[in-house]
Design an enzyme around this catalytic site. Structure first.
Site, PDB file in Angstrom:
ATOM      1  N   TYR A  30      -1.822   0.157  10.183  1.00 19.69           N
ATOM      2  CA  TYR A  30      -2.067  -0.586   8.941  1.00 19.69           C
ATOM      3  C   TYR A  30      -0.843  -0.493   8.012  1.00 19.69           C
ATOM      4  CZ  TYR A  30      -3.687  -1.218   4.153  1.00 19.69           C
ATOM      5  OH  TYR A  30      -3.786  -1.597   2.841  1.00 19.69           O
ATOM      6  N   LYS A  46       1.974  -3.404   6.604  1.00 20.33           N
ATOM      7  CA  LYS A  46       2.316  -3.656   5.194  1.00 20.33           C
ATOM      8  C   LYS A  46       3.834  -3.571   5.006  1.00 20.33           C
ATOM      9  CE  LYS A  46      -1.596  -4.543   3.555  1.00 20.33           C
ATOM     10  NZ  LYS A  46      -1.883  -5.768   2.831  1.00 20.33           N
ATOM     11  N   SER A  96       0.826  -1.202   0.000  1.00 20.78           N
ATOM     12  CA  SER A  96       0.000   0.000   0.000  1.00 20.78           C
ATOM     13  C   SER A  96       0.862   1.254   0.000  1.00 20.78           C
ATOM     14  CB  SER A  96      -0.867  -0.011   1.269  1.00 20.78           C
ATOM     15  OG  SER A  96      -1.454   1.240   1.479  1.00 20.78           O
TER      16      SER A  96
HETATM   17  N1  LIG Z   1      -8.715  -1.090  -1.392  1.00 23.33           N
HETATM   18  C1  LIG Z   1      -7.667  -0.273  -1.443  1.00 23.33           C
HETATM   19  O1  LIG Z   1      -7.782   0.915  -1.774  1.00 23.33           O
HETATM   20  C2  LIG Z   1      -6.288  -0.808  -1.102  1.00 23.33           C
HETATM   21  C3  LIG Z   1      -5.194   0.086  -1.169  1.00 23.33           C
HETATM   22  C4  LIG Z   1      -3.932  -0.403  -0.864  1.00 23.33           C
HETATM   23  C5  LIG Z   1      -3.741  -1.721  -0.519  1.00 23.33           C
HETATM   24  N2  LIG Z   1      -4.815  -2.559  -0.427  1.00 23.33           N
HETATM   25  C6  LIG Z   1      -4.584  -3.951  -0.017  1.00 23.33           C
HETATM   26  O2  LIG Z   1      -5.216  -4.812  -0.944  1.00 23.33           O
HETATM   27  C7  LIG Z   1      -5.701  -5.986  -0.281  1.00 23.33           C
HETATM   28  C8  LIG Z   1      -7.174  -6.142  -0.579  1.00 23.33           C
HETATM   29  O3  LIG Z   1      -7.880  -5.002  -0.116  1.00 23.33           O
HETATM   30  P1  LIG Z   1      -9.464  -4.900  -0.259  1.00 23.33           P
HETATM   31  O4  LIG Z   1      -9.826  -3.472  -0.321  1.00 23.33           O
HETATM   32  O5  LIG Z   1      -9.898  -5.814  -1.334  1.00 23.33           O
HETATM   33  O6  LIG Z   1      -9.922  -5.463   1.163  1.00 23.33           O
HETATM   34  P2  LIG Z   1     -11.102  -6.478   1.512  1.00 23.33           P
HETATM   35  O7  LIG Z   1     -11.321  -6.346   2.992  1.00 23.33           O
HETATM   36  O8  LIG Z   1     -12.259  -6.258   0.612  1.00 23.33           O
HETATM   37  O9  LIG Z   1     -10.469  -7.897   1.180  1.00 23.33           O
HETATM   38  C9  LIG Z   1      -9.627  -8.593   2.065  1.00 23.33           C
HETATM   39  C10 LIG Z   1     -10.010 -10.068   1.999  1.00 23.33           C
HETATM   40  O10 LIG Z   1      -9.125 -10.805   2.843  1.00 23.33           O
HETATM   41  C11 LIG Z   1      -9.898 -11.703   3.641  1.00 23.33           C
HETATM   42  N3  LIG Z   1      -9.151 -11.923   4.896  1.00 23.33           N
HETATM   43  C12 LIG Z   1      -8.831 -11.008   5.836  1.00 23.33           C
HETATM   44  N4  LIG Z   1      -8.147 -11.573   6.831  1.00 23.33           N
HETATM   45  C13 LIG Z   1      -8.025 -12.898   6.509  1.00 23.33           C
HETATM   46  C14 LIG Z   1      -7.414 -14.021   7.140  1.00 23.33           C
HETATM   47  N5  LIG Z   1      -6.792 -13.898   8.316  1.00 23.33           N
HETATM   48  N6  LIG Z   1      -7.471 -15.217   6.537  1.00 23.33           N
HETATM   49  C15 LIG Z   1      -8.103 -15.360   5.329  1.00 23.33           C
HETATM   50  N7  LIG Z   1      -8.709 -14.337   4.693  1.00 23.33           N
HETATM   51  C16 LIG Z   1      -8.663 -13.118   5.274  1.00 23.33           C
HETATM   52  C17 LIG Z   1     -11.227 -11.007   3.870  1.00 23.33           C
HETATM   53  O11 LIG Z   1     -12.284 -11.872   4.207  1.00 23.33           O
HETATM   54  C18 LIG Z   1     -11.423 -10.329   2.513  1.00 23.33           C
HETATM   55  O12 LIG Z   1     -12.120 -11.165   1.626  1.00 23.33           O
HETATM   56  C19 LIG Z   1      -5.382  -5.801   1.200  1.00 23.33           C
HETATM   57  O13 LIG Z   1      -4.170  -6.470   1.486  1.00 23.33           O
HETATM   58  C20 LIG Z   1      -5.203  -4.303   1.329  1.00 23.33           C
HETATM   59  O14 LIG Z   1      -4.335  -3.988   2.390  1.00 23.33           O
HETATM   60  C21 LIG Z   1      -6.091  -2.142  -0.715  1.00 23.33           C
END
Ligand SMILES: NC(=O)c1ccc[n+]([C@@H]2O[C@H](COP(=O)([O-])OP(=O)(O)OC[C@H]3O[C@@H](n4cnc5c(N)ncnc54)[C@H](O)[C@@H]3O)[C@@H](O)[C@H]2O)c1
Length: 334
Positions: free
Chosen positions: A142, A146, A118
C-alpha cells in the site's frame, strides 16, 4: 469559488472533504466506483458519477462539462494487510488506475492536483517526529503504491507545469455530523474500539505490548478528518506555480494504544474488554508527524484533533448514524 472533481468522494475522508467544500460554496463533482464507499455519504449538492477512475471513455468529458478547476484524488484501495496479501491488485488499482486517471486530467488541461498520500511512504522511521525529508522506505505494498504515484506526479509537475500537492496523512480519525468511518473490514483502532464499546464485538485485540515505548504499545499520531479536509481546501488558494509540494498532516502529539483505549473508555463511559495479541508484522513502534511545513506554508492549524474531540465525534456518529443513509444526491449516468 472552485469547481472541484473529487475521486473517492463516497469514501470516509473524501466524503467529509466534499461536505466541507460544499459548506464553503465550492461546486463538487464526485467520481467513485463504490467499491469501498457509500453513495449516501456523498453530499446531496454534489454531482455523483459511479465510475472507475481508470475509465478512459467516460471521465475525460466530465472536466469540460463541469468546468473543473482542480482535482482532489482520494480514490484508492487502502487496506494495508490486504495490500501485503494481494500486491498486484493494489499496484493495478492505485498506480495503473491512477496513471490512467492522470492522463484524463492531462487531456483536460486542469493543472491543480491534490493527492491523498500517506505516512506509509516512510516505513520504519529512523527519526521521530518525521518530517517530509525523511527517507521513503515503505514496509507494505500500500505504502509503495502511494510513493509510486507521488513520484509519477512529480514528473507530471515537471513535464506539464502541474501544481501538485501530496498530503501525507498520519492516522485519520473522527467524524463530521452525518458522516463517519466505515471500512469493511475495519482495521483502524478508533472504530474498532468503538465497536467493542458498543458491544458489537466481544473484545478489542491489542497487537503487541513489548514495543520500545513508554507503555510497550504502539504510538500513533491521530488527525481529525475535518483538519485533513481543511488542509485540502487551503490548497485551493496556492498559486499555480507548476511545482510539486509534499506535506505531512498530523498533530505531532502521538498517543499509545493504551492511552487511546483509556480515552475511549472516558468518552464512552464503557469498559473495553482487551485481549493481548502478538505484534503485527510491519507495524512501526512510533509514527509521529512533524507538521511544521504545512503550518508554515499553508497557515494550517489542527483545530479538531485533540483525542477527546476525535473520539467524541466518532462515538456520536456511531450512536446516531452508523450504517444509516444520511442523504441522496444528484445522480448522473456513469
Ligand atoms: N483513512 C486513513 O487513515 C488514511 C491515511 C492515509 C492516507 N489515506 C488515503 O486517503 C484516501 C481515502 O481513504 P479512506 O480511508 O477514505 O478510504 P475509503 O476506502 O473509505 O475511500 C476510498 C474511496 O475510493 C473509492 N475507490 C476505490 N477505488 C476506486 C476506483 N478504482 N475508482 C473509483 N473509485 C474508487 C472507494 O469506493 C471509496 O469510496 C485513500 O487514498 C487513502 O490511501 C487514508
Amino acid at each position: 469559488m472552485a469547481n472541484v472533481l473529487v475521486t473517492g468522494g463516497a469514501g470516509y475522508v473524501g466524503s467529509i472533504c466534499c461536505a466541507e467544500l460544499v459548506a464553503r460554496g465550492h461546486s463538487v463533482v464526485v467520481v467513485d466506483d463504490l467499491s469501498t464507499g457509500f453513495r449516501e455519504a456523498v453530499p446531496p449538492q454534489a454531482v455523483f458519477y459511479q465510475l472507475d477512475l481508470a475509465d478512459r471513455e467516460k471521465i475525460p468529458p466530465l472536466f469540460r462539462e463541469h468546468g473543473i478547476d482542480a482535482v482532489f484524488h482520494f480514490a484508492a484501495k487502502a487496506l494495508v494487510p490486504e495490500s501485503v496479501r494481494n500486491p498486484g491488485f493494489f499496484f493495478d488499482q492505485n498506480v495503473a488506475g491512477g496513471i490512467a486517471f492522470l492522463e484524463a486530467v492531462r487531456e483536460s488541461g486542469v493543472k491543480k492536483f491534490v493527492f491523498s498520500s500517506s505516512a506509509a511512504v516512510y516505513g520504519e522511521p529512523r527519526t521521530v517526529p518525521i518530517d517530509e525529508s525523511h527517507e521513503n522506505n515503505p514496509t507494505n505494498a500500500y505504502g509503495e503504491t502511494k510513493l509510486m504515484l507521488e513520484r509519477v506526479l512529480a514528473w507530471y509537475a515537471l513535464a506539464y507545469r502541474w501544481t501538485v500537492v501530496a498530503l501525507r496523512y498520519f492516522n485519520a480519525a473522527g467524524a463530521r455530523d452525518g458522516i463517519g468511518e466505515r471500512h469493511q473490514p475495519e482495521t483502524h483502532i478508533i472504530p474498532l474500539l468503538l465497536e467493542a464499546a458498543a458491544r458489537e464485538t466481544e473484545v478489542f485485540t491489542l497487537y503487541g505490548t513489548d514495543y520500545d515505548t513508554t507503555d510497550g504499545t504502539c504510538v500513533r499520531d491521530y488527525i481529525h478528518v475535518l483538519d485533513i479536509a481543511a488542509a485540502h481546501i487551503l490548497t485551493l488558494d496556492l498559486p499555480e506555480d507548476g511545482e510539486m509540494h509534499v506535506y505531512n498532516i498530523g498533530c505531532g502529539r502521538p498517543f499509545s494504544v493504551r492511552e487511546v483505549i483509556g480515552a475511549v473508555q472516558d468518552v464512552t463511559g464503557r469498559k473495553i474488554p482487551v485481549r493481548q495479541g502478538p505484534r503485527r508484522p510491519g507495524d512501526p513502534a512510533v509514527l509521529c508527524a512533524n507538521p511544521a511545513k504545512l503550518m508554515r506554508e499553508l497557515d494550517w492549524q489542527p483545530r479538531f484533533s485533540d483525542l477527546a474531540t476525535i473520539i467524541g465525534s466518532a462515538w456520536q456518529w456511531k450512536l446516531t448514524h452508523a450504517g444509516r443513509p444520511s442523504s441522496v444526491g444528484v445522480e448522473r449516468a456513469g
